[in-house]
Design a protein around this motif. Structure first.
Motif: not given
Length: 354
Positions: A186-197, A199-206, A212-216
């Motif tokens: 979405m909007n030039g970014k790729l978002y990814q989750l991890t299972w039980q940590s 913790l998620g991540f946001v990447y530059n799509l290109e 950055k990281n993010f937490t639930y």
């Protein structure tokens, strides 16, 4: 005899004190004298249901109002209409007056879908090669390119893939301690989750450079992701699908998935298409079609037989190498589905089963 008389007096005094405290307790919380009575269960969206307040002491009450999720449900002929926008676990609140005092009582309820889900089947349009080492957890098309997130600790990646050949065009690996899960673009970014940590991540799509990281927040785990262009949807292994702000990644609410008979908690990998969320059913050869506003499971796609066309490679796990991964190709108007460690990516069209 005197001793017995004194004992009896003492017991009566204690009993009187207990009665006094019990009476005081009732007076301190008079709402305990009341409860909400619903005419029938289970309850379905838009259903009319008889409602009343059970009054243990026949006290006179007035000005009765009912609410769910802050919305008032007017009473007509002793019934309320459950015309609520979302399904799942709810709390019915009754407010009323007793001797000039406003009281409030609650009743838990489960609001289900108004209709049974339709059953769909599929036709295979094309079959493409898929990396058998990919323990697929997330799948999504963007500008004709397939993006894939894979799982297992020590094997988790995000990838850019040529879907026609199966060639991995670009890839980064996660830390060995992390178990990769769902992705969305979405909007030039790729978002990814991890299972039980948590913790998620946001990447530059290109570049796949981490932004950055993010937490639930309240959600239990990281399972699947998709988006509608404005907000991100996140499954967590429960009946809830959460809404995330794409900038702050804060949880801003949720829906709960339900059929006309029960609340369902098996939504895994997600894909958003025209107001519906397509969700793999965890460890089953089926997929749900969920209304993204209400949470109603409106359809179930039976993908039985698809797994039998997959060749079992060296990474095959009989328990876990299951259907998982759904991506919609907007130009071709087809779904692409695969599974964990499958050697094939299937392009399919779905249609209602007669």
């Amino acid at each position: 005899m005197k001793h017995e008389f004194r004992t009896m007096v003492k017991l009566l005094s204690i009993f009187g004190v207990l009665l006094f405290f019990l009476a005081c307790g009732d007076n301190a919380d008079p709402a305990k004298q009341f409860s909400i009575q619903l005419e029938e269960k289970p309850l379905q969206q838009n259903q009319q249901v008889g409602v009343s307040i059970k009054n243990r002491k026949n006290l006179e009450i007035s000005n009765i109002h009912y609410f769910v999720d802050g919305k008032e449900l007017p009473v007509s002929d002793g019934k309320i209409t459950l015309d609520l926008p979302t399904l799942g676990n709810k709390v019915l609140v009754a407010q009323f007056d007793l001797d000039g005092q406003q009281l409030e009582i609650e009743e838990k309820l489960r609001l289900l879908a108004p209709n049974a889900p339709s059953v769909y089947t599929y036709d295979i349009v094309n079959t493409y090669p898929h990396d058998t080492k990919a323990y697929t957890q997330g799948l999504e098309f963007h500008d004709g390119v397939l993006y894939e997130g894979t799982g297992k600790r020590g094997e988790s990646t995000i990838r850019k893939v040529n879907f026609e050949t199966g060639e991995v065009l670009q890839q980064i690996e996660l830390d060995n301690s992390l178990f990769g899960e769902g992705i969305t673009v979405m909007n030039g970014k790729l978002y990814q989750l991890t299972w039980q940590s948590g913790l998620g991540f946001v990447y530059n799509l290109e570049t796949f450079n981490k932004i950055k990281n993010f937490t639930y927040g309240e959600s239990r785990e990281g399972w699947g992701l998709c988006n509608d262009g404005e907000k991100i949807f996140k499954s967590d292994g429960t009946e809830k699908i959460w809404f995330l702000d794409p900038e702050t990644l804060e949880e801003q609410g949720h829906i709960e998935t339900a059929t006309n008979k029960s609340i369902f908690n098996k939504a895994n990998e997600l894909e958003y298409v025209d107001g519906k969320i397509y969700a793999n059913v965890y460890q089953r050869e089926s997929m749900m079609i969920i209304d993204a506003t209400s949470g109603a499971i409106e359809g179930v796609i039976n993908f039985g037989g698809l797994k039998s066309q997959v060749k079992k490679g060296p990474d095959w796990d009989e328990t876990n190498s299951v259907l998982n991964g759904v991506a919609y190709h907007p130009e071709r108007k087809t779904l692409f589905v695969t599974g964990k460690n499958w050697d094939k990516l299937f392009e399919v069209k779905i249609y209602p089963k007669e």
